[in-house]
Design an enzyme around this catalytic site. Sequence first.
Site, PDB file in Angstrom:
ATOM      1  N   TYR A 103     -10.113  25.374 -21.899  1.00  0.00           N
ATOM      2  CA  TYR A 103      -9.008  26.331 -21.928  1.00  0.00           C
ATOM      3  C   TYR A 103      -9.529  27.753 -21.869  1.00  0.00           C
ATOM      4  O   TYR A 103     -10.563  28.062 -22.481  1.00  0.00           O
ATOM      5  CB  TYR A 103      -8.208  26.184 -23.219  1.00  0.00           C
ATOM      6  CG  TYR A 103      -7.311  24.978 -23.290  1.00  0.00           C
ATOM      7  CD1 TYR A 103      -6.019  25.017 -22.781  1.00  0.00           C
ATOM      8  CD2 TYR A 103      -7.741  23.795 -23.893  1.00  0.00           C
ATOM      9  CE1 TYR A 103      -5.178  23.917 -22.871  1.00  0.00           C
ATOM     10  CE2 TYR A 103      -6.915  22.684 -23.985  1.00  0.00           C
ATOM     11  CZ  TYR A 103      -5.631  22.759 -23.469  1.00  0.00           C
ATOM     12  OH  TYR A 103      -4.800  21.675 -23.559  1.00  0.00           O
ATOM     13  N   TYR A 142     -10.624  16.290 -22.499  1.00  0.00           N
ATOM     14  CA  TYR A 142     -11.634  17.001 -23.294  1.00  0.00           C
ATOM     15  C   TYR A 142     -11.693  16.406 -24.699  1.00  0.00           C
ATOM     16  O   TYR A 142     -10.742  15.783 -25.166  1.00  0.00           O
ATOM     17  CB  TYR A 142     -11.323  18.505 -23.345  1.00  0.00           C
ATOM     18  CG  TYR A 142      -9.969  18.845 -23.898  1.00  0.00           C
ATOM     19  CD1 TYR A 142      -9.749  18.970 -25.278  1.00  0.00           C
ATOM     20  CD2 TYR A 142      -8.888  19.031 -23.045  1.00  0.00           C
ATOM     21  CE1 TYR A 142      -8.495  19.276 -25.776  1.00  0.00           C
ATOM     22  CE2 TYR A 142      -7.627  19.335 -23.538  1.00  0.00           C
ATOM     23  CZ  TYR A 142      -7.441  19.455 -24.905  1.00  0.00           C
ATOM     24  OH  TYR A 142      -6.202  19.740 -25.397  1.00  0.00           O
ATOM     25  N   ARG A 152      -8.739  13.891 -25.589  1.00  0.00           N
ATOM     26  CA  ARG A 152      -7.369  14.047 -25.107  1.00  0.00           C
ATOM     27  C   ARG A 152      -7.263  13.572 -23.665  1.00  0.00           C
ATOM     28  O   ARG A 152      -8.098  13.943 -22.833  1.00  0.00           O
ATOM     29  CB  ARG A 152      -6.930  15.524 -25.126  1.00  0.00           C
ATOM     30  CG  ARG A 152      -6.737  16.192 -26.482  1.00  0.00           C
ATOM     31  CD  ARG A 152      -5.776  15.529 -27.422  1.00  0.00           C
ATOM     32  NE  ARG A 152      -4.570  14.913 -26.888  1.00  0.00           N
ATOM     33  CZ  ARG A 152      -3.434  15.529 -26.552  1.00  0.00           C
ATOM     34  NH1 ARG A 152      -3.346  16.821 -26.691  1.00  0.00           N
ATOM     35  NH2 ARG A 152      -2.391  14.866 -26.096  1.00  0.00           N
ATOM     36  N   HIS A 155      -3.548  16.539 -19.670  1.00  0.00           N
ATOM     37  CA  HIS A 155      -2.139  16.820 -19.976  1.00  0.00           C
ATOM     38  C   HIS A 155      -1.802  18.267 -19.657  1.00  0.00           C
ATOM     39  O   HIS A 155      -2.676  19.129 -19.615  1.00  0.00           O
ATOM     40  CB  HIS A 155      -1.832  16.538 -21.458  1.00  0.00           C
ATOM     41  CG  HIS A 155      -2.624  17.386 -22.407  1.00  0.00           C
ATOM     42  ND1 HIS A 155      -3.904  17.070 -22.798  1.00  0.00           N
ATOM     43  CD2 HIS A 155      -2.334  18.562 -23.019  1.00  0.00           C
ATOM     44  CE1 HIS A 155      -4.356  18.009 -23.613  1.00  0.00           C
ATOM     45  NE2 HIS A 155      -3.425  18.928 -23.763  1.00  0.00           N
ATOM     46  N   HIS A 157       0.920  21.155 -21.135  1.00  0.00           N
ATOM     47  CA  HIS A 157       1.903  21.490 -22.178  1.00  0.00           C
ATOM     48  C   HIS A 157       3.140  22.104 -21.528  1.00  0.00           C
ATOM     49  O   HIS A 157       3.006  22.942 -20.620  1.00  0.00           O
ATOM     50  CB  HIS A 157       1.319  22.515 -23.151  1.00  0.00           C
ATOM     51  CG  HIS A 157       0.131  22.028 -23.920  1.00  0.00           C
ATOM     52  ND1 HIS A 157       0.222  21.489 -25.188  1.00  0.00           N
ATOM     53  CD2 HIS A 157      -1.189  21.995 -23.615  1.00  0.00           C
ATOM     54  CE1 HIS A 157      -0.982  21.158 -25.619  1.00  0.00           C
ATOM     55  NE2 HIS A 157      -1.860  21.467 -24.690  1.00  0.00           N
TER      56      HIS A 157
END
Lengths: 237, 209
Positions: A103, A142, A152, A155, A157
């Site tokens: 991120y 990640y 995870r 995905h 959000h």
Amino acid sequence: MEFYQRDRTLQPAGYTPIYKTSVARSPRQSLLSLQGSLSEITGPVFGQNELGPLDNDLVRNYAKDGDPIGERIIVHGRVLDENNRPVPNTLVEFWQANAGGRYRHKKDTYLAPIDPNFGGCGRALTDENGYYFFRTIKPGPYPWRNYVNSWRPAHIHFSVFGSGFAQRLITQMYFEGDPLIKECPIVHVIPDEDAINRLIAPIDLKGSVPLDTIAYKFDIVLRGRRSTLFENRLEGN
Amino acid sequence: MVQSLDYLKETASQTAGPYVHIGLIPNQAGFDIFENNFTNLLADENTRGERIIIEGRVIDGTGTPLRDALLEIWQANADGRYNHELDRQNSGKIDEDFRGWGRTGTDFDTAVYRFETIKPGVVSGRNGKDMAPHINFWIVARGINIGLNTRMYFADEQDSNAADPVLNLIEQKTRRKTLIADRDDSGPIPVYRFDIILQGDGETVFFDI
């Protein structure tokens, strides 16, 4: 006018020990059920003039010297309510990791590199049919600290407003075929298998741009409003 | 067999996660991407009403303030009118300079959140019972599976609060005060302090709205 009561059997509880962070951050007292008043049935309204022309193009909206690395994808779908009516002109916001699972955030220290050409966020307003679309890069999975070996699934959000504050929703979209979905504690806080499946976007070849970008389709359902002719009085004058 | 009901089912909520800032307040994540950002400033110079600041923290069950929470507020204007087509109260005017909505994150260092807004007026509630001035809060964060809804009321509205139909629904009277923010008049603009306790002693009353 007022909304149907939220079906809590389809929603995660606050306290879900498999997702460890929820343990100290969940209320212990019951939520107090409120009938809708003006405070719940109204909500903020946003206009197209508040958004920039590249806000729904994550391939371009942070590009500095080229395209971001990764699989180019389109994500599109409709925002509907429980009555199967479109939710028009509502703000949909989305954010995600880059193709390597990193991120762009000062608190993310994962060793995968930042992509200089990828911001990882965007937003769109649904049209009169509740339709939205955006272009991005498929995010990578990640690791995260829940168990020492928790990963995870890929995905995106989503944050959605609807037309009343009681419809406000944040969720995550997963990708068809991702083997990490069945392992993920955050996914499995949802108590209903069908509700989990509704978060998994299928590949949509008809929505794809041939030889250019593949598409995933993701519909979002918000709470519906009551429509009987026998209204409760929500206000006094 | 009977006919099937053809309602759709609400999409399940998932946590906003630790990186919610990227999507909703990217400046706090550490980068600048949008021309127009949504902020914690609700009023401009033309907005009617008394300027106020709301400050507080979001505290977990161990007493630790969250440094990664995101809060949104939704409120009526100074006349007690929401800027929305379904508010058909004829007692007040829409304020074109006030949407009534804002968002912010708790600070990564101090854990404090802050909104700059105006004090709302009385809003008509169900069956004609007035609701005391209040601000609707929605809180999400890593570890919160589904957004938490609560309301902030104003300590200087004692009479109005005592008659408020929502505060009066709270069975345990001692819990009502978890929704009432104290007013501090020591600075140039009044500050209301509103801490949100997620769990344990003094747990804030949250609503299923």
